[in-house]
Motif scaffolding. Sequence first.
Motif, PDB file in Angstrom:
ATOM      1  N   ARG A 281      17.278  29.021  12.223  1.00  0.00           N
ATOM      2  CA  ARG A 281      17.310  27.230  11.057  1.00  0.00           C
ATOM      3  C   ARG A 281      16.813  25.945  12.103  1.00  0.00           C
ATOM      4  O   ARG A 281      16.124  25.728  12.406  1.00  0.00           O
TER       5      ARG A 281
ATOM      6  N   VAL B  54      13.464  27.340  14.636  1.00  0.00           N
ATOM      7  CA  VAL B  54      12.208  27.530  13.189  1.00  0.00           C
ATOM      8  C   VAL B  54      11.990  25.712  13.096  1.00  0.00           C
ATOM      9  O   VAL B  54      10.755  24.905  12.792  1.00  0.00           O
TER      10      VAL B  54
ATOM     11  N   ALA C  79       8.628  31.123   8.276  1.00  0.00           N
ATOM     12  CA  ALA C  79       8.864  31.962   8.990  1.00  0.00           C
ATOM     13  C   ALA C  79       9.586  32.916   7.972  1.00  0.00           C
ATOM     14  O   ALA C  79       9.161  32.542   6.388  1.00  0.00           O
TER      15      ALA C  79
ATOM     16  N   SER D  79      10.553  27.958   5.183  1.00  0.00           N
ATOM     17  CA  SER D  79      11.031  29.593   5.519  1.00  0.00           C
ATOM     18  C   SER D  79      11.081  30.223   4.351  1.00  0.00           C
ATOM     19  O   SER D  79      12.052  29.556   3.269  1.00  0.00           O
TER      20      SER D  79
ATOM     21  N   ALA E 110       7.630  25.980  12.955  1.00  0.00           N
ATOM     22  CA  ALA E 110       6.939  28.240  13.040  1.00  0.00           C
ATOM     23  C   ALA E 110       7.747  27.933  11.131  1.00  0.00           C
ATOM     24  O   ALA E 110       8.531  27.011  10.240  1.00  0.00           O
TER      25      ALA E 110
END
Length: 253
Positions: free
Chosen positions: A185, A188, A195, A34, A193
């Motif tokens: 959060r 994801v 981000a 992320s 995934a």
Amino acid sequence: MTQTPMIRMSGVEKAFGSKTVLRGVDLEVAKGESLVIIGGSGTGKSVTLKCVLGIIHPDAGEIEIGGAPATRRNREALLSRFGMLFQGGALFDSMTVWENVAFRMRHGHGRLPRAQAREIAIEKLRRVGLTPETADLFPAELSGGMQKRVGLARAIATNPEIIFFDEPTTGLDPIMAGVINDLIRELVTEMGATAMTITHDMTSVRAIADRVAMIHEGKIRWQGDVEEMDRTDDPYVDQFIHGKAEGPIAAIR
């Protein structure tokens, strides 16, 4: 062996007429990471995001998704791997909540039957904390926080590999902003995934980010793990994250 980045930008440049916005952006986002991009207004955050999405085509440089060049020709295929939470939600007023969530399932490649799409949409709404009764309402009947949740449900509806978040907490009160940050959060991480987020909200940065990149004058000024952000001696980062009136950013305006 080093893993291929999920997103790689190399020397990306973009100008609009005589105004140069991106001046050689170099950035990598690992699979499952992320990344949050910070920076002042007009520094190139949104243009960077739009270049990766293929909405804007750079004048120079390269963008790769999963090791493959992102081109006009394969843009449609790449979009099927993306999810997007737009600033303000960007819901379709004339569609019900479930129809908004299921939009890509109903109108994109490999469209699903209405009943199946509705069932998946309701499950995604449940995942972001909304009840099945919400499905048949219209966006105008929802609060700002609920609209943002619907936007988030739409972003994850097709189980994308990469999710983009554009100022995800804009217009929300601090409590609801915290709820949305926690949801982002959690989702994801749960989905595995990758981000990419752009935001001014430092609370969001600390809640969402694994890594942070600061863009200034069209270039990546600093990047590092979120834990390093408060320890860096970079004066641009220090001024921005602490909202100081005095510093190098103010001096060049």
